[in-house]
Design an enzyme around this catalytic site. Structure first.
Site, PDB file in Angstrom:
ATOM      1  N   CYS A  49     -12.896   1.972 -11.806  1.00 40.74           N
ATOM      2  CA  CYS A  49     -13.166   2.301 -10.408  1.00 40.74           C
ATOM      3  C   CYS A  49     -12.070   3.238  -9.869  1.00 40.74           C
ATOM      4  O   CYS A  49     -11.880   4.315 -10.415  1.00 40.74           O
ATOM      5  CB  CYS A  49     -13.333   1.039  -9.572  1.00 40.74           C
ATOM      6  N   HIS A  61     -17.788  -0.867 -12.687  1.00 39.43           N
ATOM      7  CA  HIS A  61     -17.032  -2.112 -12.832  1.00 39.43           C
ATOM      8  C   HIS A  61     -17.522  -2.851 -14.080  1.00 39.43           C
ATOM      9  O   HIS A  61     -18.540  -3.545 -14.010  1.00 39.43           O
ATOM     10  CB  HIS A  61     -17.224  -3.004 -11.601  1.00 39.43           C
ATOM     11  N   GLU A  72     -16.385  -5.494 -15.377  1.00 41.08           N
ATOM     12  CA  GLU A  72     -16.298  -6.940 -15.161  1.00 41.08           C
ATOM     13  C   GLU A  72     -17.509  -7.479 -14.392  1.00 41.08           C
ATOM     14  O   GLU A  72     -17.726  -8.689 -14.355  1.00 41.08           O
ATOM     15  CB  GLU A  72     -14.991  -7.299 -14.444  1.00 41.08           C
TER      16      GLU A  72
END
Length: 213
Positions: free
Chosen positions: A88, A193, A195
């Site tokens: 990001c 992202h 995650e």
């Protein structure tokens, strides 16, 4: 046991990133110690460096400078060759400069500027939020086992515009193509992202833990 320094500089979803990296290591059977840290000594000696980032480019750069870890990061990545990943705004900070709220110098590890997304379709909103497909521009070890067109999770209003097309690994489209992933030597970054990107994101993180540039 390798050590990964997850940089804590006051910006980024550290706990989600830490949890995802640990899960990626578990699934792949990689022995890794994920250390959330702002300690320059730990960062300088780390086997891998991971830079998150949420928010505005300028404030993230200010937080990184205030943390005191920049020189340690530079030592680990550029003097010792430790693999690096930014996500990001951590990815955007790789650029030469960011143009959000004025001009702010970046790390200049990937030549280019961070500019605002300008969709050609007026129905598309900014920020760009949610799932979007990636399109590979070239093969890279970080994306082994991830299909072209895989969907990743985004939350961005700006994107890195790389000066050298050879640095671009993948793009996405939001009323026009923008850079989704870059890599140069032992430095890589992704706009999305991982995650929050479920199986494809965990596969990317696992690949990073095994990456030998």
């Amino acid at each position: 046991m390798q050590t990964l320094a997850l940089i804590d500089y006051g910006s980024g979803n550290l706990r989600s990133a830490e949890k995802a990296l640990n899960e990626a290591a578990r699934r792949r059977g990689v022995a890794a110690s994920i250390v959330v840290t702002a300690d320059p000594d730990i960062v300088a000696k780390a086997d891998r460096v991971f830079l998150p980032g949420v928010g505005a480019f300028a404030s993230c750069r200010a937080g990184l400078d205030a943390s005191g870890v920049y020189e340690a990061m530079n030592e680990a990545v550029h003097q010792r060759g430790a693999p690096f990943m930014g996500i990001c705004v951590g990815h955007q900070l790789l650029a030469t400069e960011g143009l959000e709220f004025g001009v702010t110098p970046g790390l200049d590890w990937i030549s280019g500027q961070v500019t605002r997304l300008e969709p050609t379709d007026p129905s598309l909103t900014i920020p760009h939020m949610g799932w979007n497909a990636i399109a590979f521009r070239r093969a890279h070890p970080l994306f082994v086992g991830i299909e072209d067109g895989a969907h990743m999770y985004y939350a961005n209003s700006f994107a890195l515009s790389a000066a050298d097309p050879a640095d671009v690994v993948a793009t996405s489209d939001h009323g026009g193509a923008f850079v989704a992933a870059v890599a140069k030597g032992n430095v890589a970054g992704v706009q999305f992202h991982p995650e929050k990107s479920q199986a494809a994101g965990l596969a990317l993180l696992a690949n990073f833990l095994e990456w030998r540039p």
